[in-house]
Design a protein around this motif. Structure first.
Motif: not given
Ligand SMILES: CC(=O)CC(=O)C(=O)O
Ligand SMILES: [Mg+2]
Length: 220
Positions: A187-188, A67, A98, A20, A102, A26, A119, A41, A115, A105, A32, A30
């Motif tokens: 990852g996206t 994703e 993926d 992730g 959301r 990305h 997920k 994960f 998660w 999550q 993050n 979000l």
């Protein structure tokens, strides 16, 4: 004894290890933090979905996101694989989605919970056909894209990944032994957004493969 064919890796029952926040754009969309080491994960093998069957919105979610990601199919297992030898452990690749609930999550994150419900549900890992390693000479330089109902939502190059494919293989194998047939989702890029029942998703690795999936809602 029947021999297994790596080109049908999704039938092997092996693990799916997901990375992730591997693209800064990305992580930022979000809100993050950009990670200083890989965020990992897992999805179970029951998450796999092949073209021809629909992605199911879980009945407990009203905000399912796409994703698009490059998947790496492990050909030779190993533990504590040096980064310099990591490419020798790859059999090939797959274009993967993926799928992420959301809303679920976000709730898990706010409560400090894992998660898994967001997920790992059934159909959360749509995959393309197996792509032999020779067709992608440099996994650090391929363009991924995704459209919803013909509208482009995601487009990004794997050169933007924070952690490279060889680094990820080495990092993961230090504490999870990799086995032939395992899949790593890398990852996206930015552009994730919600999908609805009856949407048509198309995604591709430029010049290599395309996939299409319809979205349905899980029956009550
Ligand atoms: C926030 C996420 O869902 C992380 C993730 O899966 C990613 O690809 O980035
Ligand atoms: Mg992801």
């Amino acid at each position: 004894m029947t021999s297994r064919n790596i080109s049908r890796f999704w039938e092997w029952g092996r693990k799916i290890i997901c990375v992730g926040r591997n693209y800064a754009d990305h992580a930022k969309e979000l809100k993050n933090a950009v990670p200083t080491e890989p965020v990992l994960f897992l999805k179970p093998p029951s998450a796999y979905l092949k073209e021809g069957s629909p992605i199911l919105v879980p009945r407990y979610s009203s905000n399912l996101h796409h994703e698009v990601e490059l998947g790496v199919v492990i050909g030779k297992g190993g533990a504590s694989i040096p980064e310099s030898e990591a490419m020798e452990h790859i059999a090939g690749y797959a274009l993967c989605l993926d799928m992420t609930a959301r809303d679920v999550q976000d709730e898990c994150k706010s409560k400090g919970l894992p998660w898994t419900m967001a997920k790992a549900f059934n159909t959360s890992c749509p995959v393309s056909e197996f792509i032999p390693k020779e067709r992608i000479p440099d996994p650090g330089n391929v363009t991924l894209w995704l459209k919803v109902n013909d509208q482009l939502r995601q487009s990004g190059c794997t050169s933007q990944m924070i952690f490279s494919v060889p680094y990820l293989i080495s990092y993961i194998s230090d504490f999870i032994t990799l086995e032939e047939g395992d899949l790593i989702l890398t990852g996206t890029p930015k552009g994730v957004s919600a999908v609805q029942e009856h949407d048509e998703l198309q995604a591709g690795i430029q010049d290599v493969v395309t996939i299409s999936f319809r979205v349905d809602r899980q029956q009550l």
